[in-house]
Design a protein around this motif. Sequence first.
Motif, PDB file in Angstrom:
ATOM      1  N   ASP A 171       0.851  -1.175   0.000  1.00  0.00           N
ATOM      2  CA  ASP A 171       0.000   0.000   0.000  1.00  0.00           C
ATOM      3  C   ASP A 171       0.898   1.240   0.000  1.00  0.00           C
ATOM      4  O   ASP A 171       1.492   1.580   1.000  1.00  0.00           O
ATOM      5  CB  ASP A 171      -0.896  -0.040   1.259  1.00  0.00           C
ATOM      6  N   VAL A 229       3.790   1.679  -1.065  1.00  0.00           N
ATOM      7  CA  VAL A 229       5.136   1.369  -0.561  1.00  0.00           C
ATOM      8  C   VAL A 229       6.175   2.167  -1.346  1.00  0.00           C
ATOM      9  O   VAL A 229       6.172   2.176  -2.579  1.00  0.00           O
ATOM     10  CB  VAL A 229       5.415  -0.146  -0.670  1.00  0.00           C
ATOM     11  N   SER A 231       8.184   4.671   3.222  1.00  0.00           N
ATOM     12  CA  SER A 231       6.818   5.011   3.632  1.00  0.00           C
ATOM     13  C   SER A 231       5.864   4.049   2.960  1.00  0.00           C
ATOM     14  O   SER A 231       6.239   3.323   2.045  1.00  0.00           O
ATOM     15  CB  SER A 231       6.503   6.473   3.277  1.00  0.00           C
ATOM     16  N   GLY A 232       4.619   4.064   3.400  1.00  0.00           N
ATOM     17  CA  GLY A 232       3.649   3.103   2.904  1.00  0.00           C
ATOM     18  C   GLY A 232       3.630   1.880   3.803  1.00  0.00           C
ATOM     19  O   GLY A 232       4.405   1.796   4.770  1.00  0.00           O
ATOM     20  N   ASP A 233       2.733   0.944   3.495  1.00  0.00           N
ATOM     21  CA  ASP A 233       2.569  -0.218   4.368  1.00  0.00           C
ATOM     22  C   ASP A 233       2.655  -1.497   3.564  1.00  0.00           C
ATOM     23  O   ASP A 233       2.246  -1.552   2.412  1.00  0.00           O
ATOM     24  CB  ASP A 233       1.218  -0.155   5.075  1.00  0.00           C
ATOM     25  N   TYR A 286       1.590  -5.544   3.965  1.00  0.00           N
ATOM     26  CA  TYR A 286       0.815  -6.510   4.749  1.00  0.00           C
ATOM     27  C   TYR A 286       1.054  -7.898   4.218  1.00  0.00           C
ATOM     28  O   TYR A 286       1.076  -8.118   3.004  1.00  0.00           O
ATOM     29  CB  TYR A 286      -0.686  -6.195   4.665  1.00  0.00           C
ATOM     30  N   ARG A 343       0.433  -6.100   9.250  1.00  0.00           N
ATOM     31  CA  ARG A 343       1.409  -5.110   8.784  1.00  0.00           C
ATOM     32  C   ARG A 343       2.797  -5.569   9.244  1.00  0.00           C
ATOM     33  O   ARG A 343       3.019  -5.826  10.431  1.00  0.00           O
ATOM     34  CB  ARG A 343       1.084  -3.744   9.382  1.00  0.00           C
ATOM     35  N   ASN A 345       5.927  -4.072   8.169  1.00  0.00           N
ATOM     36  CA  ASN A 345       7.022  -3.128   7.826  1.00  0.00           C
ATOM     37  C   ASN A 345       8.260  -3.309   8.693  1.00  0.00           C
ATOM     38  O   ASN A 345       9.368  -3.306   8.212  1.00  0.00           O
ATOM     39  CB  ASN A 345       6.549  -1.684   8.004  1.00  0.00           C
ATOM     40  N   GLU A 346       8.039  -3.414   9.989  1.00  0.00           N
ATOM     41  CA  GLU A 346       9.174  -3.420  10.917  1.00  0.00           C
ATOM     42  C   GLU A 346       9.651  -4.832  11.253  1.00  0.00           C
ATOM     43  O   GLU A 346      10.558  -4.998  12.053  1.00  0.00           O
ATOM     44  CB  GLU A 346       8.800  -2.692  12.216  1.00  0.00           C
TER      45      GLU A 346
END
Lengths: 376, 296, 421
Positions: free
Chosen positions: A7, A9, A58-60, A62, A67, A69-70
Amino acid sequence: MAHIVLDKVTKSYAGGVTAVDAVDLEIRDGELMVLLGPSGCGKSTTLRMIAGLETISSGDLYIDGERVNEKDPRDRDLAIVFQNYALYPHMNVARNLGFGLKLRRVPPAEIERRVQETARMLGIEALLKRRPAQLSGGQRQRVALGRALVRQPRGFLLDEPLSNLDAQLRTTMRLELIKLHRQLGATIIHVTHDQLEAMTMGERICIMDGGKVVQVGPPADVYRNPASLFVAGFLASPPMNLLPAAVVGSDGGGLAVRVGATTLPLPEEYLQAYAGCRDRSVVLGVRPEDLHEAAPALPQITVAANAVEMVGPEVILVGTPEGLETEASARLSRAFRAEPGDRISLGVDMRQIHLFDPATGLAVPRPDLGFEPHRR
Amino acid sequence: MSALFAPTLAARDRRFGYAMAAPAIVVLAAIILAPVALALATSLFDYTLMNMTFDRFIGFDNFVAALSSSEFANSMVVTTLFVIAVVALEFVIGFVVALMLTTVKRGKNIYYLILLIPLLINPVVVGLIWRMLLHPTLGIVNWLLGGIGVPDIDWLGHPGTAFWTVVLVDIWHQVSFMAVLLTAGLSALPTEPYEAARAEGAGTLQTFWYITLPLMKPVIAVTLLIRLIFAIKTYDLIYIMTRGGPGDATDLISYYIYRSAFARLNLGEAAAMAILLMVIVIVLTLALFRTMRARG
Amino acid sequence: MRVNMLLAATALVAVPMLAHGQTISILMESVPDTRFVQEVVPQFTEATGIEVDIEVVNYAEMHAKLVPQLVAPEGSYDVIVVDFYWVGEFIKAGWLQPLDDRIAESGFDTSVYVPVLFDLVGQVDGTTYMLPFYNYAMGLTYRKDLLEDPENQAAFEARYGMPLRVPETWEEYKNQVAFFTDREAGFYGVVNQGLRPDPIAMEWSNYLFANGGQFHDENWNPTLTTPEAVQALEDYKMMISEYGPVGAASFGFDEAFNVAAQGQAYSYLTYNMFRTAYDDPEISAVVGKMELAPVPNGGLNGAWGWAIPVSSPDPDAAWQFLQWIESPEIARQRAMLGGSPTRFDVFDDPELNATYPYYPALRALLDTAHNFPVFTYTPELVDIMGRELSLAVVGDKTSEEALAAIQEEFTELARRDGKIE
């Protein structure tokens, strides 16, 4: 298996370079998605962000609704196959295969069993004791693949895995990958710059350019309806002919395309869609296979032959249409013969053409009539 | 056809190769083999600084004398402990420094420079500086330690502490050698296996253990070997800092050989001990290479 | 143009060199007395036209640098300086030219030298090979201010029943060391130089003589297992462990000197040339407070001598230099600069005595000094002593064991050198 959603990204680097620019993409569970684009288009970076080897600016992202990202690569449970295979040079094949399992503290007996199973599936049982340096490119490829398979991850990320192989091996491996996908039903994201690979392998293709997604869809759709000049020019070889043209009104209230010295009437089905282009310059897109020799039923365009390439099943004629500087190519039957300098009249299958807006590079939308190729 | 010509061609090639290599071999022989041969000859004669002639052949008497001397035995033990201590500690510290250096992005050259400073200092100067710093009552080290309540440490005046003091100073002086070599090795490693390991879920320690260490094995072997040989030859530091004392706690073999030659003027026995040392170094070298290859 | 200038410049340099031509080379140690020689040498060049090239190196390098030149048919040094340490070796190897003929021919007066020095670095078995250069006999340096403090004197007398004065017996000195030691205050009765091999061997020799011991009897039979020798080593161990600063077992003379110069010790038994250094405010915190006295019963002698090696390229010029540098006037000049004297004429000079009030003490020190055994294997004996004494100091051996080991090896060396059967 994994359902992966990107999303917006984005990957940007210090210094203002944006490698991946707000990519939206959904890879369905069990789908084989191909990321296609020229080098530097951001496809590999996108893959590495999915893998967790690059941070997401930035962005997500999944995976299965979560989620991630991290999350550390190890917690994403995706396996990646690198272009250069990235085998561990100091381990033999068996240990290369089993390393990921060992890290996950799988019992040795289970590791042994799964390594054997994977090796059998890939036909590399005989190589288990060898070091990577003692393997051929294709064998290394298999080991790299096996290393991903043996872990039974929820998804596979393949970063140009076939590009270091010779042409013949590449074809073989391509088929094997398709077979594997069918067998496993796994989610696969396959990155390549090879349009043929993309066309043959992908359930869907995501074409990227300059860090952006240009078009997503099943290969046939993308092929039939390229969304932009970029896609039209990138897909297929030889690619779609893109000729400077203008839309003009014709006798009887119809529309025609003037390309060089030739005027080609547009089919009735497209009149409405192309009405807005009247009296404007456009780019005419015609695939080489939609130019036919000896097809008197079709509108004709005269081409001065520059080269005639015999490629076996067909002949590729490269010539300059009358009144143009731009070359065009045509795929003709293998019986076709011509000498450079000959003037050849070709029929244009106007139902398969596309018009592009030269300012935006985007295709002018028109109804899809499907493939009903001209029959001789 | 070509198979028929091959042997003669190969022979001619080989002869040409020997001819080309001959000058280098002669030079090597002159500067390496000749001194070794001379030392070997010296070790078989009653050759002293007072009587520098090869007119009294005494066979292996010099070797027997060396091997039956308790002083020689002691310095072998001290040297062994010293070499193990400095090589092991310098390797561990050097590796940690090297690993930290590889993560440094900016100002790497400054770190290199700082690291190289001790290496560039002559060992004699190193010894003198540290003797000064470690002076029990006037040195800055005990003064600083005193500031946090540590009583004066007798760095060089007590056999146990003196040994470890020399080890520590050697570490200070030589650890960057390890660090620099290992850093070079680390920076030459391929990056792909690391990405693969990360993707496979390896943590930092696992990556180090399963990827870095095995990939570094050849560099480690060479680094250890070079350091080992140099450590066996440690002489200057002892000469300046302890003269082998107190007692015989730091009487390293090289210093003992030096004394045999220049205090006792007995070049024959000194040469015999040097030959023994050389044999040990050669054996160690072969053993290290073999184990490294076997495990690899 | 530039080439011409260069040629002209070369000619300018070359002409004086051609005119005088002669140059003699000397290898010397980097010590104060060498500096004093360097200061007076221009006068020699002025007088004779002979250039003097003095190469100054560390003690550690000297022997290794000398030997190859001494062995060669023609070496690079016209004149050398010889530590008493090497005398036996150099004579035995036949590396030094006898000087007696030249001395007789030139009428050079060798009777000015203090006999104990001339025996050490002058003549060997009746032949003169060297002229004494400077002495480094060992003496007792002590805190005069503390010794003369009436309060201390009263307290000392009360405790030991003897007066506090410049020690005339070894017993007195030991009591003084004990008396002044105050570990709590960081003040020590003595600082020792326990480093192997020469610092400890040389220092301990004083203890041996002070206890009435000797290295050997008149027939060269070693006498190091005598009760006197054992007592000397017991004394030495006690000084380091009870009355000395931490680390004395590893001190070289510079570190030990610094402890004394920083006012942390009552006494330091050392080379007499350090006496002047105590009065240098740049390196000393006890300016005017330290004085020199002979070790009770006599301390260890030490000296350097001038010599002409057999391999000297120009022995005549070398002798010319030796005669000059050891002439009364130049010897006086060097002494005035702070040089350590070897001669009666210098010791008796009123101006020098006014400048250096410790001259009588120094003279007394030489008068009572004992020589270290000078024979072919002196360096080896020092090495053996260094090792064994240090082992005893750190407690790895008892005094008896260490001395027995020295005795055994010394006997073997003396035998090898033909001193004993």
